[in-house]
Design a protein around this motif. Sequence first.
Motif, PDB file in Angstrom:
ATOM      1  N   ILE A 352       0.879  -1.173   0.000  1.00 32.79           N
ATOM      2  CA  ILE A 352       0.000   0.000   0.000  1.00 32.79           C
ATOM      3  C   ILE A 352       0.912   1.218   0.000  1.00 32.79           C
ATOM      4  N   VAL A 376      -8.763  -0.649   0.687  1.00 34.18           N
ATOM      5  CA  VAL A 376      -8.220   0.249   1.715  1.00 34.18           C
ATOM      6  C   VAL A 376      -9.374   1.131   2.166  1.00 34.18           C
ATOM      7  N   SER A 387      -7.089  -2.623   5.741  1.00 38.09           N
ATOM      8  CA  SER A 387      -6.667  -3.171   4.436  1.00 38.09           C
ATOM      9  C   SER A 387      -6.956  -4.659   4.406  1.00 38.09           C
TER      10      SER A 387
END
Length: 531
Positions: A352, A376, A387
């Motif tokens: 991420i 997310v 997440s």
Amino acid sequence: MEQLAVYGDSDEEGSPQVSAQASKSSVQIQDLAPPVDLTLESNPYYVKTDTKVVYHNPRVKDLWQPVAGPKHPDDINPLGVANNTYLGHVEKYAMNEYVFSEQFHTFNNYGYAQNPSDMSSNMIGDVERFRKNKGATVFSSSGPKKKKIRVDPREWKKQIEVPELTEEQKELIANDKTKSRGRRKVVESATETTTFHGKVFKDYQDRTYMHIPHELKTGPPPDHRCYIPKKCIHTYGGHAKAVNRIEFFPKSGHLLLSGSMDSTAKLWSVDGQRTLLRTYKGHSGAVRDLNFNFDGTKFMTASYDRYVKMWDTEYGKCISRHTSKRIPYCVRIHPSAEKQYECLVGQGDKTIVQWDTRADEITQKYDEHLATVNTVTFCDEGRRFISTSDDKKVFIWEYGIPVVMKHISEPDMHSMPAVGVHPNGKWWIGQSLDNTIRVYTCGTRFKENVRKIFRGHLNAGYAAQLGFSPDGKFVISGDGRGRCFFWDWKTTKLFKKLQCHDKVCIGAAWHPVHSSRVMTCSWDGTIKYWD
């Protein structure tokens, strides 16, 4: 007959003569009975062969004594013990794996090996070769070692004449290398264009379609109560391919944004004539996800062309474009008004990334997942985010800190490709791929509520969008058969299911103000408005 002649008549006298003649005969007496130990019966440790239970500790020599009495001619057991298999007695023997391999390979190569029943010098097989080799095995090197001959790998070049490349061939090879490097490193962005489909961009009061109608400015009333829709009141048709994602304009919901597999994002009017207002073109791949900022003036799109782009909602201009050369699967703009220039992107390389759209640089990386990041989702007013990934794990993060705060992983968990947060901010739900919707607390614990599970729909294999009604009393979700399901939040009871589309109902969203209106989208390329 000679013995009968010795005996006389019974009337005759002279028994002494008979005994004298009998003593002169040569008769040999043979004892054919087997030897029996007569002391066994008196031995307190004696155990019969048919004994089932022993009430004392017998000695080993008593248990392994030969069986008394005649031996059966078919019993050829050489050990003299009872058979434990149909064909005889199998003796258990423990041997080290190294020793077994040594004797096994020695017998296969040299023809002799050590007797496993007698670990002495007694050998089995070719005795002459054993003596010749002095008992050597495959693992014991008795002879001299052969030196390895080192061969120069460049020796063959001296014997083969390699022709030199011409200048034209060298140029072609250099061009091919340059092209291959460009394909790996350079990701070209498609040209961004926009098209306005309305008749007039501004009305007589110089207002665009961004103007919020008066009845929607105040938002939902305090006693807002939602109802389940019953029928379709409008169908939007403008996408050439499947629609992946839909999202209402924040707070008012007078506009609808949709992303499709035809590489475009479209803006629709929800109230009034319900027409297509604007098309945003700027991706060479399908639009995977999109997200409005907190006031709806901007939005971001994530596409399979490895680009994440920020757009101006009103004029259709592409504000910024960002790529990390990885496929983005989800994008979320920070909900805080002070951090509208920051966004989180879940990628296919298990990470991420946190983008600063002003400087076009990655300011933070969250790298803990083991597979593609699917969703997310911000919670706790943007201080934390959730997440989910294909590795069947859920991570809770503090925003800006690349360390997992909470790790949720169970053996019976499935991947959750879609997540929704309750309007009160205390709960969040995940679309589990075992045809269920799981409920978790939101706050400090982030614990699953095992008593509250929503069932009835078929979502296995599809990232069906889910959500809540504005009052938080209903849960809404699409499924793989084109249906839209409505559950009661408190009791998890299935209230209603609508057959909305012919193909997969991949998206469903409740209007933020209108109490009984729902928007659904499908892979058949249509968007339907329900009331």
